[in-house]
Design a protein around this motif. Structure first.
Motif, PDB file in Angstrom:
ATOM      1  N   GLY A   1      -1.428  12.291 -10.572  1.00 32.02           N
ATOM      2  CA  GLY A   1      -2.677  12.048 -10.664  1.00 32.02           C
ATOM      3  C   GLY A   1      -3.676  11.651  -9.369  1.00 32.02           C
ATOM      4  N   LEU A   2      -5.353  12.308  -9.392  1.00 31.02           N
ATOM      5  CA  LEU A   2      -6.098  11.806  -8.075  1.00 31.02           C
ATOM      6  C   LEU A   2      -6.749  10.546  -9.404  1.00 31.02           C
ATOM      7  CD1 LEU A   2      -8.491  14.715  -7.042  1.00 31.02           C
ATOM      8  CD2 LEU A   2      -6.375  13.265  -5.760  1.00 31.02           C
ATOM      9  N   GLY A   3      -5.997  10.631 -10.941  1.00 28.01           N
ATOM     10  CA  GLY A   3      -7.033   9.383 -11.989  1.00 28.01           C
ATOM     11  C   GLY A   3      -5.822   8.725 -12.060  1.00 28.01           C
ATOM     12  N   ASP A   4      -4.872   8.390 -10.492  1.00 31.66           N
ATOM     13  CA  ASP A   4      -3.804   7.524 -11.281  1.00 31.66           C
ATOM     14  C   ASP A   4      -3.832   6.368 -10.077  1.00 31.66           C
ATOM     15  OD1 ASP A   4      -1.489   9.843 -12.564  1.00 31.66           O
ATOM     16  OD2 ASP A   4      -2.552   7.910 -13.513  1.00 31.66           O
ATOM     17  N   ALA A   5      -5.031   6.535  -8.704  1.00 27.90           N
ATOM     18  CA  ALA A   5      -4.974   6.056  -7.929  1.00 27.90           C
ATOM     19  C   ALA A   5      -5.756   4.374  -8.593  1.00 27.90           C
ATOM     20  CB  ALA A   5      -6.307   6.361  -7.365  1.00 27.90           C
TER      21      ALA A   5
ATOM     22  N   TYR B   1       0.845  -1.356  -0.071  1.00 20.40           N
ATOM     23  CA  TYR B   1      -0.338  -0.267   0.044  1.00 20.40           C
ATOM     24  C   TYR B   1       0.988   0.804   0.187  1.00 20.40           C
ATOM     25  CZ  TYR B   1      -3.555  -3.474   1.694  1.00 20.40           C
ATOM     26  OH  TYR B   1      -4.471  -4.756   1.991  1.00 20.40           O
ATOM     27  N   GLN B   2       0.653   2.308  -1.085  1.00 22.32           N
ATOM     28  CA  GLN B   2       1.827   3.466  -1.139  1.00 22.32           C
ATOM     29  C   GLN B   2       0.629   4.360  -0.603  1.00 22.32           C
ATOM     30  OE1 GLN B   2       4.871   3.820  -1.721  1.00 22.32           O
ATOM     31  NE2 GLN B   2       4.347   5.539  -0.430  1.00 22.32           N
ATOM     32  N   VAL B   3       0.300   4.819  -0.111  1.00 22.53           N
ATOM     33  CA  VAL B   3       0.259   6.531   0.253  1.00 22.53           C
ATOM     34  C   VAL B   3       0.616   8.242  -0.991  1.00 22.53           C
ATOM     35  CG1 VAL B   3      -1.844   8.463   0.868  1.00 22.53           C
ATOM     36  CG2 VAL B   3      -1.596   5.584   1.623  1.00 22.53           C
ATOM     37  N   THR B   4       0.712   8.641  -1.793  1.00 23.05           N
ATOM     38  CA  THR B   4       1.174   9.649  -1.961  1.00 23.05           C
ATOM     39  C   THR B   4       0.077  10.621  -2.212  1.00 23.05           C
ATOM     40  OG1 THR B   4       2.884  10.554  -3.384  1.00 23.05           O
ATOM     41  CG2 THR B   4       1.487   9.275  -4.349  1.00 23.05           C
ATOM     42  N   GLN B   5       0.574  12.021  -2.689  1.00 27.31           N
ATOM     43  CA  GLN B   5       0.285  13.607  -2.052  1.00 27.31           C
ATOM     44  C   GLN B   5       0.058  12.969  -3.644  1.00 27.31           C
ATOM     45  OE1 GLN B   5       2.438  16.082  -0.203  1.00 27.31           O
ATOM     46  NE2 GLN B   5       1.296  15.323   1.206  1.00 27.31           N
ATOM     47  N   PHE B   6      -0.989  14.489  -4.907  1.00 28.67           N
ATOM     48  CA  PHE B   6      -1.014  14.765  -5.645  1.00 28.67           C
ATOM     49  C   PHE B   6      -0.179  15.704  -6.234  1.00 28.67           C
ATOM     50  CE2 PHE B   6      -3.900  15.752  -9.694  1.00 28.67           C
ATOM     51  CZ  PHE B   6      -2.788  17.323  -9.647  1.00 28.67           C
ATOM     52  N   GLY B   7       0.389  15.206  -7.351  1.00 30.60           N
ATOM     53  CA  GLY B   7       1.935  15.788  -7.974  1.00 30.60           C
ATOM     54  C   GLY B   7       3.012  15.070  -7.282  1.00 30.60           C
ATOM     55  N   LYS B   8       3.103  13.995  -6.192  1.00 25.39           N
ATOM     56  CA  LYS B   8       4.932  14.129  -6.031  1.00 25.39           C
ATOM     57  C   LYS B   8       4.999  13.212  -5.979  1.00 25.39           C
ATOM     58  CE  LYS B   8       6.970  13.635  -1.003  1.00 25.39           C
ATOM     59  NZ  LYS B   8       6.584  12.799   0.346  1.00 25.39           N
ATOM     60  N   PRO B   9       6.211  12.792  -7.267  1.00 28.17           N
ATOM     61  CA  PRO B   9       6.614  11.519  -7.527  1.00 28.17           C
ATOM     62  C   PRO B   9       6.478   9.925  -6.885  1.00 28.17           C
ATOM     63  CG  PRO B   9       8.052  13.495  -8.029  1.00 28.17           C
ATOM     64  CD  PRO B   9       7.188  14.162  -6.892  1.00 28.17           C
ATOM     65  N   VAL B  10       6.433   9.062  -7.284  1.00 28.83           N
ATOM     66  CA  VAL B  10       6.142   8.114  -6.541  1.00 28.83           C
ATOM     67  C   VAL B  10       6.696   7.116  -7.265  1.00 28.83           C
ATOM     68  CG1 VAL B  10       3.667   7.534  -7.070  1.00 28.83           C
ATOM     69  CG2 VAL B  10       4.789   6.491  -4.698  1.00 28.83           C
ATOM     70  N   THR B  11       7.599   5.959  -6.602  1.00 20.82           N
ATOM     71  CA  THR B  11       7.898   4.634  -7.426  1.00 20.82           C
ATOM     72  C   THR B  11       7.804   3.394  -6.597  1.00 20.82           C
ATOM     73  OG1 THR B  11       9.973   6.008  -7.219  1.00 20.82           O
ATOM     74  CG2 THR B  11      10.167   3.711  -8.035  1.00 20.82           C
ATOM     75  N   LEU B  12       7.282   2.499  -7.705  1.00 18.96           N
ATOM     76  CA  LEU B  12       6.663   1.298  -6.806  1.00 18.96           C
ATOM     77  C   LEU B  12       7.893   0.567  -7.165  1.00 18.96           C
ATOM     78  CD1 LEU B  12       2.742   1.227  -7.870  1.00 18.96           C
ATOM     79  CD2 LEU B  12       4.533   2.348  -5.753  1.00 18.96           C
ATOM     80  N   SER B  13       7.605  -0.707  -6.652  1.00 15.56           N
ATOM     81  CA  SER B  13       9.020  -2.080  -6.915  1.00 15.56           C
ATOM     82  C   SER B  13       8.247  -3.206  -7.409  1.00 15.56           C
ATOM     83  CB  SER B  13      10.042  -1.375  -5.916  1.00 15.56           C
ATOM     84  OG  SER B  13       9.461  -1.940  -4.559  1.00 15.56           O
ATOM     85  N   CYS B  14       9.344  -3.688  -7.743  1.00 14.14           N
ATOM     86  CA  CYS B  14       9.105  -5.129  -8.326  1.00 14.14           C
ATOM     87  C   CYS B  14      10.478  -6.233  -8.021  1.00 14.14           C
ATOM     88  CB  CYS B  14       8.095  -5.715  -9.757  1.00 14.14           C
ATOM     89  SG  CYS B  14       7.211  -7.234  -9.720  1.00 14.14           S
TER      90      CYS B  14
ATOM     91  N   GLY C   1       1.906 -10.759  -9.273  1.00 13.73           N
ATOM     92  CA  GLY C   1       3.100 -10.180  -7.580  1.00 13.73           C
ATOM     93  C   GLY C   1       1.339  -9.561  -7.416  1.00 13.73           C
ATOM     94  N   PRO C   2       1.179  -9.585  -5.755  1.00 12.82           N
ATOM     95  CA  PRO C   2      -0.249  -9.104  -5.055  1.00 12.82           C
ATOM     96  C   PRO C   2      -0.175  -8.116  -5.150  1.00 12.82           C
ATOM     97  CG  PRO C   2       2.124  -9.013  -3.773  1.00 12.82           C
ATOM     98  CD  PRO C   2       2.554  -9.545  -4.342  1.00 12.82           C
ATOM     99  N   GLY C   3       0.615  -7.167  -5.660  1.00 14.82           N
ATOM    100  CA  GLY C   3       0.011  -6.098  -6.795  1.00 14.82           C
ATOM    101  C   GLY C   3       0.181  -4.600  -5.496  1.00 14.82           C
ATOM    102  N   THR C   4       0.558  -3.173  -5.670  1.00 17.25           N
ATOM    103  CA  THR C   4       0.804  -2.555  -4.953  1.00 17.25           C
ATOM    104  C   THR C   4      -0.748  -1.279  -5.033  1.00 17.25           C
ATOM    105  OG1 THR C   4       3.290  -2.406  -4.610  1.00 17.25           O
ATOM    106  CG2 THR C   4       1.764  -0.353  -4.350  1.00 17.25           C
ATOM    107  N   ARG C   5      -1.557  -0.974  -3.787  1.00 19.76           N
ATOM    108  CA  ARG C   5      -2.579   0.125  -4.125  1.00 19.76           C
ATOM    109  C   ARG C   5      -2.096   1.349  -3.960  1.00 19.76           C
ATOM    110  NH1 ARG C   5      -7.669  -0.977  -5.106  1.00 19.76           N
ATOM    111  NH2 ARG C   5      -7.437  -2.909  -4.713  1.00 19.76           N
ATOM    112  N   LEU C   6      -2.278   2.238  -4.518  1.00 19.54           N
ATOM    113  CA  LEU C   6      -1.908   3.841  -4.560  1.00 19.54           C
ATOM    114  C   LEU C   6      -2.746   4.468  -4.546  1.00 19.54           C
ATOM    115  CD1 LEU C   6       0.220   5.598  -5.086  1.00 19.54           C
ATOM    116  CD2 LEU C   6      -0.155   5.305  -7.350  1.00 19.54           C
ATOM    117  N   THR C   7      -2.566   5.026  -3.525  1.00 21.19           N
ATOM    118  CA  THR C   7      -3.935   5.815  -3.297  1.00 21.19           C
ATOM    119  C   THR C   7      -3.714   7.195  -3.291  1.00 21.19           C
ATOM    120  OG1 THR C   7      -5.111   4.685  -1.112  1.00 21.19           O
ATOM    121  CG2 THR C   7      -5.127   7.241  -1.357  1.00 21.19           C
ATOM    122  N   VAL C   8      -3.528   8.293  -4.081  1.00 19.57           N
ATOM    123  CA  VAL C   8      -3.573   9.709  -4.086  1.00 19.57           C
ATOM    124  C   VAL C   8      -3.940  10.695  -3.643  1.00 19.57           C
ATOM    125  CG1 VAL C   8      -2.158  11.472  -5.575  1.00 19.57           C
ATOM    126  CG2 VAL C   8      -2.542   8.928  -6.671  1.00 19.57           C
ATOM    127  N   THR C   9      -3.603  11.574  -2.885  1.00 19.56           N
ATOM    128  CA  THR C   9      -4.272  12.689  -2.022  1.00 19.56           C
ATOM    129  C   THR C   9      -3.689  14.216  -2.449  1.00 19.56           C
ATOM    130  OG1 THR C   9      -2.524  12.371  -0.893  1.00 19.56           O
ATOM    131  CG2 THR C   9      -3.973  10.997   0.117  1.00 19.56           C
TER     132      THR C   9
END
Lengths: 114, 111
Positions: free
Chosen positions: A82-86, A10-23, A106-114
């Motif tokens: 963006g919010l649409g990337d959640a 689970y990953q929470v990021t802010q609108f416009g803040k770069p985020v990296t997911l790993s596999c 993989g099990p996935g990463t759920r991204l939330t954009v606030t």
């Protein structure tokens, strides 16, 4: 057990803040995929690597980038979420050249954009 | 890549056999047919793959008619734990490294 690992789950990021997911994978598969899955929708392929060759889907936004430094690891970078990337982001692997087209997810990463 | 069409949802009862049909009218000669299962908040899981006729493994059977324009996933004696989304995918050949998920079928198994 050989597997596909995604961090974080689970990953929470802010609108416009770069985020990296790993596999990462212990299967030694040469093909790796990134999918985006929004709620109640099918997984949508963003891009895939065949060895080091990067293959981008035509409708994948430029906001999404990927890196594969070696066989085992692959990263998904979202430059300005963006919010649409959640969504749930799924990583998968496959061994090319085999008769089976089975992809290991993989099990996935759920991204939330606030 | 061949487009697939599946029923949006199906209901069944425990112990019944469930057949989910997928249409893929523009399947290419070297395309394979693959089915995946997905539970909520998990990645899809491979079920079965076939090219023609019938394929059977420990969890399912896949029936493919001679014209290969459709396929049927058969789940014998379903249980509550088979409640999931089932996806039919068609691909291979020059796109062998790429599979496109269709909309999927929501299977609900009731007691």
């Amino acid at each position: 057990d050989a597997m596909v690992i995604q961090n974080p789950r689970y990953q929470v990021t802010q609108f416009g803040k770069p985020v990296t997911l790993s596999c990462s994978q212990t299967l030694n598969h040469n093909v790796m995929y990134w999918y985006q899955q929004k709620s109640s929708q099918a997984p949508k392929l963003l891009f895939h690597y065949y060895d080091k060759d990067f293959n981008n889907e035509a409708d994948t936004p430029d906001n999404f980038q990927s890196r594969r430094p070696n066989t085992s690891f692959c990263f998904l970078d979202i430059r300005s979420p963006g919010l649409g990337d959640a969504a749930m982001y799924l990583c998968a692997t496959r061994a090319s050249g085999e008769s089976s087209y089975e992809q290991y997810f993989g099990p996935g990463t759920r991204l939330t954009v606030t | 890549l061949a487009k697939t069409t599946q029923p949006i949802s199906m209901d069944s009862y425990e112990g019944q056999e469930v057949n989910i049909t997928c249409s893929h009218n523009n399947i290419a000669t070297n395309d394979y047919i693959t089915w995946y299962q997905q539970f909520p908040s998990q990645g899809p899981r491979f079920i079965i793959q076939g090219y023609k006729t019938k394929v059977t493994n420990e969890v399912a059977s896949l029936f493919i008619p001679a014209d290969r324009k459709s396929s049927t996933l058969s789940l014998p004696r379903v249980s509550l734990s088979d409640t999931a989304v089932y996806y039919c995918l068609v691909g291979a050949g020059e796109y062998g490294n790429k599979l496109v998920f269709g909309a999927g079928t929501i299977l609900r198994v009731k007691s």
